[in-house]
Design a protein around this motif. Structure first.
Motif, PDB file in Angstrom:
ATOM      1  N   PHE A  96     -23.856  21.095 -10.523  1.00  0.00           N
ATOM      2  CA  PHE A  96     -22.568  21.296 -11.190  1.00  0.00           C
ATOM      3  C   PHE A  96     -22.809  22.244 -12.355  1.00  0.00           C
ATOM      4  O   PHE A  96     -23.950  22.530 -12.723  1.00  0.00           O
ATOM      5  N   LEU A  97     -21.713  22.737 -12.921  1.00  0.00           N
ATOM      6  CA  LEU A  97     -21.826  23.689 -14.031  1.00  0.00           C
ATOM      7  C   LEU A  97     -21.731  22.958 -15.367  1.00  0.00           C
ATOM      8  O   LEU A  97     -20.732  22.302 -15.645  1.00  0.00           O
ATOM      9  N   VAL A 106     -20.619  21.272 -25.494  1.00  0.00           N
ATOM     10  CA  VAL A 106     -21.271  21.345 -24.191  1.00  0.00           C
ATOM     11  C   VAL A 106     -20.564  20.400 -23.233  1.00  0.00           C
ATOM     12  O   VAL A 106     -20.399  19.210 -23.529  1.00  0.00           O
ATOM     13  N   GLY A 107     -20.108  20.931 -22.103  1.00  0.00           N
ATOM     14  CA  GLY A 107     -19.390  20.081 -21.160  1.00  0.00           C
ATOM     15  C   GLY A 107     -19.442  20.630 -19.745  1.00  0.00           C
ATOM     16  O   GLY A 107     -19.731  21.813 -19.532  1.00  0.00           O
ATOM     17  N   ASP A 148     -11.209  14.873 -26.066  1.00  0.00           N
ATOM     18  CA  ASP A 148     -11.216  15.143 -24.620  1.00  0.00           C
ATOM     19  C   ASP A 148     -12.025  14.049 -23.939  1.00  0.00           C
ATOM     20  O   ASP A 148     -12.940  13.480 -24.535  1.00  0.00           O
ATOM     21  N   THR A 149     -11.645  13.771 -22.708  1.00  0.00           N
ATOM     22  CA  THR A 149     -12.430  12.844 -21.904  1.00  0.00           C
ATOM     23  C   THR A 149     -13.612  13.607 -21.339  1.00  0.00           C
ATOM     24  O   THR A 149     -13.447  14.676 -20.774  1.00  0.00           O
ATOM     25  N   CYS A 150     -14.789  13.055 -21.513  1.00  0.00           N
ATOM     26  CA  CYS A 150     -15.998  13.807 -21.242  1.00  0.00           C
ATOM     27  C   CYS A 150     -17.041  12.900 -20.603  1.00  0.00           C
ATOM     28  O   CYS A 150     -17.157  11.727 -20.972  1.00  0.00           O
ATOM     29  N   GLY A 151     -17.784  13.444 -19.666  1.00  0.00           N
ATOM     30  CA  GLY A 151     -18.904  12.706 -19.095  1.00  0.00           C
ATOM     31  C   GLY A 151     -20.079  12.720 -20.055  1.00  0.00           C
ATOM     32  O   GLY A 151     -20.035  13.365 -21.100  1.00  0.00           O
ATOM     33  N   ARG A 152     -21.116  11.965 -19.749  1.00  0.00           N
ATOM     34  CA  ARG A 152     -22.290  11.974 -20.625  1.00  0.00           C
ATOM     35  C   ARG A 152     -23.530  11.765 -19.784  1.00  0.00           C
ATOM     36  O   ARG A 152     -23.470  11.111 -18.739  1.00  0.00           O
ATOM     37  N   PRO A 153     -24.637  12.307 -20.247  1.00  0.00           N
ATOM     38  CA  PRO A 153     -25.876  12.084 -19.523  1.00  0.00           C
ATOM     39  C   PRO A 153     -26.352  10.646 -19.717  1.00  0.00           C
ATOM     40  O   PRO A 153     -25.919   9.979 -20.663  1.00  0.00           O
ATOM     41  N   PHE A 154     -27.174  10.177 -18.841  1.00  0.00           N
ATOM     42  CA  PHE A 154     -27.866   8.877 -18.922  1.00  0.00           C
ATOM     43  C   PHE A 154     -26.999   7.666 -18.593  1.00  0.00           C
ATOM     44  O   PHE A 154     -27.523   6.604 -18.285  1.00  0.00           O
ATOM     45  N   ARG A 155     -25.677   7.790 -18.712  1.00  0.00           N
ATOM     46  CA  ARG A 155     -24.824   6.624 -18.532  1.00  0.00           C
ATOM     47  C   ARG A 155     -23.700   6.932 -17.556  1.00  0.00           C
ATOM     48  O   ARG A 155     -23.199   8.047 -17.518  1.00  0.00           O
TER      49      ARG A 155
END
Ligand code: GDP
Ligand code: MN
Ligand code: MN
Ligand code: MN
Length: 249
Positions: A96-97, A106-107, A148-155
């Motif tokens: 993914f980008l 960063v997103g 903003d709704t955002c993903g996150r690494p590790f979780r």
């Protein structure tokens, strides 16, 4: 503290006076914090576009082809072009980008959204969310956070984060304070704006709810002193540096 959505906001269109729309519907107190979903800030600022506005160059085409090959799904090179145009740095290209936007966030896909954008293909994040927050803050005279709704690494799972803010510090610096044993805290800088953004995001929802703004009441902001920065510098961001060494095989 309590977090309450602002009722009855209309579908937001380019040029709408978001501050006035909020002010008419929320009985704001000077101690309140207003949290606004970036989606409606973007719509008001004319950041909804059709993909035709992003004719794909060779780099975008190459990225989209590779993504399609890896994921087995059709990828529109114009979408990759939009992501590239919004970004100053490409951290992950596949599967993914992940990019750094022009304002430092960063997103995934530079935060470009395809949900809740009636009549257009995509919605870009506000150009400078700190400035968007500043304008709302000037008009409403209370602290403002753009979320903003955002993903996150590790979780697993996504949550609300602050991508812009005005009228309050970004964090509460606990360094120099003491724990219950009298031990001095050496590293804890608590991101107040992200925590408020996450609480607000919880009441805004992600779907058709139609509640893009929340008011945080009775949260004690006094006494916080902290950094005003939302985003790490590359020089001190070791996870990001590690990404540079890595590439998807
Ligand atoms: P994001 O997290 O900034 O990407 O925003 P979302 O797409 O998750 O939307 C957050 C909330 O705002 C949801 O309840 C949506 O239904 C609502 N919403 C999005 N756009 C509008 C709009 O133009 N008007 C109203 N009233 N609600 C909206
Ligand atoms: Mn959305
Ligand atoms: Mn979004
Ligand atoms: Mn959301």
């Amino acid at each position: 503290m309590n977090v309450t959505p602002v009722p009855d906001l209309p579908e937001i269109r380019e040029g709408d006076d978001l501050a006035a729309l909020i002010d008419e519907r929320a009985d704001l107190d000077s101690a309140d914090v207003v949290c606004v979903a970036s989606t409606v800030v973007s719509k008001a600022e004319g950041r909804a576009h059709d993909l035709d506005a992003f004719p794909a160059g060779p780099r975008a085409t190459e990225i989209a082809d590779r993504l399609a090959e890896i994921t087995g799904e059709e990828k529109d090179p114009r979408f990759a072009q939009a992501v590239l145009e919004e970004s100053t740095d490409l951290l992950i290209e596949a599967p993914f980008l992940l990019t750094e936007t022009r304002f430092g966030h960063v997103g995934v896909n530079a935060g470009i959204d395809r949900s809740n954008v009636p009549g257009s293909d995509i919605l870009l994040l506000p150009k400078r969310p700190d400035e968007s927050a500043r304008r709302l803050h000037d008009a409403l005279s209370v602290p403002v956070i753009v979320t903003d709704t955002c993903g996150r690494p590790f979780r697993h799972g996504q949550r609300g984060v602050a991508i812009g803010k005005a009228g309050l510090p970004a964090s509460h610096d606990w360094r120099g304070e003491h724990d219950r044993d009298g031990r001095e805290l050496g590293v804890t800088v608590e991101s107040i704006v992200d925590e408020l953004a996450a609480a607000a995001n919880l009441v805004l929802g992600e779907g058709s709810g139609g509640e893009p703004v929340a008011v945080v009441r009775e949260f004690e902001l006094d006494g916080f002193a902290g950094s005003d920065e939302l985003f790490r510098d590359v020089e001190t961001d070791f996870v990001r540096q590690a990404l540079r060494e890595w590439s998807y095989a």
